[in-house]
Write a protein that holds these residues in place. Structure first.
Motif, PDB file in Angstrom:
ATOM      1  N   GLU A  99      14.928  -6.240   8.087  1.00 23.07           N
ATOM      2  CA  GLU A  99      14.556  -6.220   9.442  1.00 23.07           C
ATOM      3  C   GLU A  99      13.304  -6.876   9.867  1.00 23.07           C
ATOM      4  O   GLU A  99      13.077  -7.655  10.756  1.00 23.07           O
ATOM      5  N   ASN A 100      12.231  -6.422   9.136  1.00 23.98           N
ATOM      6  CA  ASN A 100      11.041  -7.079   9.452  1.00 23.98           C
ATOM      7  C   ASN A 100      10.850  -8.593   8.930  1.00 23.98           C
ATOM      8  O   ASN A 100      10.022  -9.280   9.370  1.00 23.98           O
ATOM      9  N   LYS A 117       4.600  -3.159   5.726  1.00 22.47           N
ATOM     10  CA  LYS A 117       5.013  -2.765   4.543  1.00 22.47           C
ATOM     11  C   LYS A 117       6.312  -1.781   4.813  1.00 22.47           C
ATOM     12  O   LYS A 117       6.361  -1.111   5.941  1.00 22.47           O
ATOM     13  N   GLN A 166      -8.570 -10.499   6.316  1.00 24.15           N
ATOM     14  CA  GLN A 166      -7.379  -9.580   6.785  1.00 24.15           C
ATOM     15  C   GLN A 166      -8.111  -8.426   7.431  1.00 24.15           C
ATOM     16  O   GLN A 166      -8.828  -7.663   6.939  1.00 24.15           O
ATOM     17  N   TYR A 212       0.923  -1.135   0.022  1.00 19.85           N
ATOM     18  CA  TYR A 212       0.105   0.019   0.157  1.00 19.85           C
ATOM     19  C   TYR A 212       0.671   1.202  -0.028  1.00 19.85           C
ATOM     20  O   TYR A 212       1.764   1.327   0.825  1.00 19.85           O
ATOM     21  N   SER A 269     -11.964  -9.164   4.048  1.00 19.90           N
ATOM     22  CA  SER A 269     -10.971  -8.228   4.447  1.00 19.90           C
ATOM     23  C   SER A 269     -11.932  -7.346   5.087  1.00 19.90           C
ATOM     24  O   SER A 269     -12.978  -6.930   4.674  1.00 19.90           O
ATOM     25  N   ASN A 270     -11.615  -6.725   6.534  1.00 22.48           N
ATOM     26  CA  ASN A 270     -12.384  -5.966   7.465  1.00 22.48           C
ATOM     27  C   ASN A 270     -13.853  -6.622   7.578  1.00 22.48           C
ATOM     28  O   ASN A 270     -14.593  -5.707   7.440  1.00 22.48           O
ATOM     29  N   ILE A 274       1.846  -8.931   7.146  1.00 22.86           N
ATOM     30  CA  ILE A 274       2.228  -8.186   5.916  1.00 22.86           C
ATOM     31  C   ILE A 274       2.594  -6.788   6.218  1.00 22.86           C
ATOM     32  O   ILE A 274       2.227  -5.800   5.548  1.00 22.86           O
ATOM     33  N   ASP A 328       1.164  -8.528  -0.956  1.00 22.06           N
ATOM     34  CA  ASP A 328      -0.131  -7.933  -0.794  1.00 22.06           C
ATOM     35  C   ASP A 328      -0.480  -6.662  -1.478  1.00 22.06           C
ATOM     36  O   ASP A 328       0.072  -5.692  -1.000  1.00 22.06           O
ATOM     37  N   LEU A 352       2.231  -2.894  12.141  1.00 22.80           N
ATOM     38  CA  LEU A 352       3.152  -2.047  12.895  1.00 22.80           C
ATOM     39  C   LEU A 352       2.665  -0.696  13.195  1.00 22.80           C
ATOM     40  O   LEU A 352       3.142   0.104  13.737  1.00 22.80           O
ATOM     41  N   TRP A 357      -3.490  -6.499   8.942  1.00 21.41           N
ATOM     42  CA  TRP A 357      -2.891  -5.261   8.094  1.00 21.41           C
ATOM     43  C   TRP A 357      -2.576  -4.098   9.147  1.00 21.41           C
ATOM     44  O   TRP A 357      -2.991  -4.080  10.317  1.00 21.41           O
ATOM     45  N   SER A 358      -1.718  -3.241   8.474  1.00 17.71           N
ATOM     46  CA  SER A 358      -1.115  -2.230   9.573  1.00 17.71           C
ATOM     47  C   SER A 358      -0.474  -3.072  10.926  1.00 17.71           C
ATOM     48  O   SER A 358      -0.871  -2.653  11.837  1.00 17.71           O
ATOM     49  N   ARG A 410       1.652   1.668  11.419  1.00 22.74           N
ATOM     50  CA  ARG A 410       2.416   2.461  11.047  1.00 22.74           C
ATOM     51  C   ARG A 410       3.469   3.387  11.681  1.00 22.74           C
ATOM     52  O   ARG A 410       3.643   4.582  11.381  1.00 22.74           O
TER      53      ARG A 410
HETATM   54  P1  NAD Z   1       2.404  -0.982   8.576  1.00 24.45           P
HETATM   55  O1  NAD Z   1       1.723  -1.244   9.876  1.00 24.45           O
HETATM   56  O2  NAD Z   1       3.093  -2.092   7.822  1.00 24.45           O
HETATM   57  O3  NAD Z   1       3.416   0.069   8.623  1.00 24.45           O
HETATM   58  C1  NAD Z   1       4.261   0.700   7.554  1.00 24.45           C
HETATM   59  C2  NAD Z   1       5.019   1.727   8.151  1.00 24.45           C
HETATM   60  O4  NAD Z   1       5.735   1.656   9.076  1.00 24.45           O
HETATM   61  C3  NAD Z   1       6.046   2.138   6.766  1.00 24.45           C
HETATM   62  O5  NAD Z   1       5.596   2.858   5.844  1.00 24.45           O
HETATM   63  C4  NAD Z   1       7.154   2.538   7.719  1.00 24.45           C
HETATM   64  O6  NAD Z   1       6.791   4.180   7.921  1.00 24.45           O
HETATM   65  C5  NAD Z   1       7.131   2.084   8.979  1.00 24.45           C
HETATM   66  N1  NAD Z   1       7.916   0.888   9.065  1.00 24.45           N
HETATM   67  C6  NAD Z   1       7.869  -0.374   8.441  1.00 24.45           C
HETATM   68  N2  NAD Z   1       8.923  -1.132   9.000  1.00 24.45           N
HETATM   69  C7  NAD Z   1       9.624  -0.218   9.847  1.00 24.45           C
HETATM   70  C8  NAD Z   1      10.644  -0.965  10.625  1.00 24.45           C
HETATM   71  N3  NAD Z   1      11.224  -2.004  10.647  1.00 24.45           N
HETATM   72  N4  NAD Z   1      11.260   0.327  11.644  1.00 24.45           N
HETATM   73  C9  NAD Z   1      10.671   1.226  11.303  1.00 24.45           C
HETATM   74  N5  NAD Z   1       9.565   1.783  10.698  1.00 24.45           N
HETATM   75  C10 NAD Z   1       9.089   0.776  10.055  1.00 24.45           C
HETATM   76  O7  NAD Z   1       1.059  -0.327   7.912  1.00 24.45           O
HETATM   77  P2  NAD Z   1       0.467  -0.670   6.488  1.00 24.45           P
HETATM   78  O8  NAD Z   1       1.167  -0.286   5.147  1.00 24.45           O
HETATM   79  O9  NAD Z   1      -0.865   0.174   6.686  1.00 24.45           O
HETATM   80  O10 NAD Z   1      -0.163  -2.027   6.432  1.00 24.45           O
HETATM   81  C11 NAD Z   1       0.562  -2.921   5.836  1.00 24.45           C
HETATM   82  C12 NAD Z   1      -0.091  -3.485   4.694  1.00 24.45           C
HETATM   83  O11 NAD Z   1      -1.342  -4.086   4.896  1.00 24.45           O
HETATM   84  C13 NAD Z   1      -0.430  -2.465   3.541  1.00 24.45           C
HETATM   85  O12 NAD Z   1       0.969  -2.120   2.725  1.00 24.45           O
HETATM   86  C14 NAD Z   1      -1.138  -2.970   2.712  1.00 24.45           C
HETATM   87  O13 NAD Z   1      -0.789  -4.268   1.815  1.00 24.45           O
HETATM   88  C15 NAD Z   1      -2.401  -3.835   3.812  1.00 24.45           C
HETATM   89  N6  NAD Z   1      -3.404  -2.861   4.092  1.00 24.45           N
HETATM   90  C16 NAD Z   1      -4.604  -3.639   3.946  1.00 24.45           C
HETATM   91  C17 NAD Z   1      -6.035  -2.802   4.378  1.00 24.45           C
HETATM   92  C18 NAD Z   1      -7.210  -3.351   4.033  1.00 24.45           C
HETATM   93  O14 NAD Z   1      -8.121  -2.768   4.229  1.00 24.45           O
HETATM   94  N7  NAD Z   1      -7.149  -4.660   3.797  1.00 24.45           N
HETATM   95  C19 NAD Z   1      -5.612  -1.548   4.795  1.00 24.45           C
HETATM   96  C20 NAD Z   1      -4.364  -1.067   5.162  1.00 24.45           C
HETATM   97  C21 NAD Z   1      -3.478  -1.899   4.897  1.00 24.45           C
END
Ligand code: NAD
Length: 272
Positions: free
Chosen positions: A238-239, A229, A160, A22, A138-139, A227, A46, A189, A186-187, A191
């Protein structure tokens, strides 16, 4: 190891760890990110139609030196493409953009009220035709799943959800386990919003791991597909370095105690 997979309810094997893309920009950014991830051992990607990077994802999976059958590609039908015919058309558009014969996992992105059951019929049709190896959602909260299951022939393989230490969804997780639905985070971490949490920090120090690694390891030990990002090579690696240590019960209990049913993003009951 990073190649460990969960067996979905139809026998298909899905990696426990995948790369979320994403907001990875279509073209060079998403292509380079996926190449980096695959060289670090990721096999699962994803994406979603709404991320507008399926062409780049497709280009990347043709460029990496890994057989197609080792890769696991997830995409999703967006909210404006619900309904039987629309969902089939949306699937074909995604499949063409990705440039693959078969998509590994196709998800209903959000439970659009009054429409998702008909959309599910389309996904069942695609599955029976062999155009997708597994179908899921999802959701979906428990009540959405209950509505779906009343009419479904095929139980979703995956749900998801936004999932992390502040939103551990214990009731939904138990419901999914009972029905044979794999929970995916999802999310995972948040973000980056809880890396400074004192519980996470102390467990990270104890294991000599980063906060991100502690949170992702917690996902795995809770049997949740995750998953994270990142488009940054060092963070992508690292992840993925979460298969060489284990959280003990005390660590798990402490992280589990952080749950306060707090979501940062869209609420499934009001978003779509
Ligand atoms: P995430 O929780 O994976 O956070 C990603 C962010 O965290 C990165 O942009 C970066 O800023 C930071 N980060 C990542 N690894 C790090 C590390 N090792 N150290 C420090 N900072 C780090 O958030 P996301 O992107 O919202 O969620 C992951 C994936 O989930 C998305 O890319 C997407 O594929 C999916 N998603 C799905 C839905 C849905 O409605 N189904 C919604 C949101 C996301």
């Amino acid at each position: 190891s990073i190649h460990e997979r969960t067996t979905l309810n139809n026998g298909v094997k899905m990696p426990w760890l995948g790369l979320g893309v994403y907001k990875a920009e279509d073209g060079r950014e998403v292509i380079n990110t996926i190449k980096e991830a695959v060289s670090a051992g990721y096999r699962s990607i994803d994406t979603a139609a709404i991320y507008e990077n399926e062409e780049g994802v497709g280009e990347a999976i043709r460029q990496v030196n890994v057989p197609r059958e080792e890769l696991f590609i997830t995409t999703k039908v967006w909210n404006d493409r619900h309904g039987y015919d629309e969902a089939i058309k949306a699937f074909e558009e995604s499949r063409e953009k990705l440039g693959v014969d078969v998509i590994d996992l196709y998800l209903i992105h959000w439970p659009v009220t009054g429409k998702f059951t008909e959309t599910w019929k389309a996904l069942e049709h695609l599955y029976k035709e062999g155009r997708v190896r597994a179908i899921g959602v999802s959701n979906f909260n428990i009540h959405h799943l209950e509505t779906l299951l009343e009419e479904a022939e095929i139980v979703p393989a995956v749900n998801q959800m936004e999932y992390h230490p502040l939103l551990a969804l214990p009731e939904l997780h138990a419901f999914c386990k009972e029905k044979g639905i794999q929970l995916e985070a999802w999310s995972p971490l948040t973000r980056g919003r809880i890396f400074d949490d004192p519980i996470i920090r102390s467990i990270a120090e104890k294991h000599g791991k980063s906060p991100a690694q502690i949170i992702l390891r917690w996902d795995l030990q809770n049997e949740v597909v995750t998953i994270p990002k990142s488009v940054t090579p060092s963070r992508i690696r690292e992840n993925a370095a979460i298969f060489d240590f284990e959280l003990d019960q005390e660590d798990m209990d402490k992280i589990n105690s952080m749950n306060k049913n707090h979501r940062f993003s869209g609420d499934p009951d009001t978003f779509a």
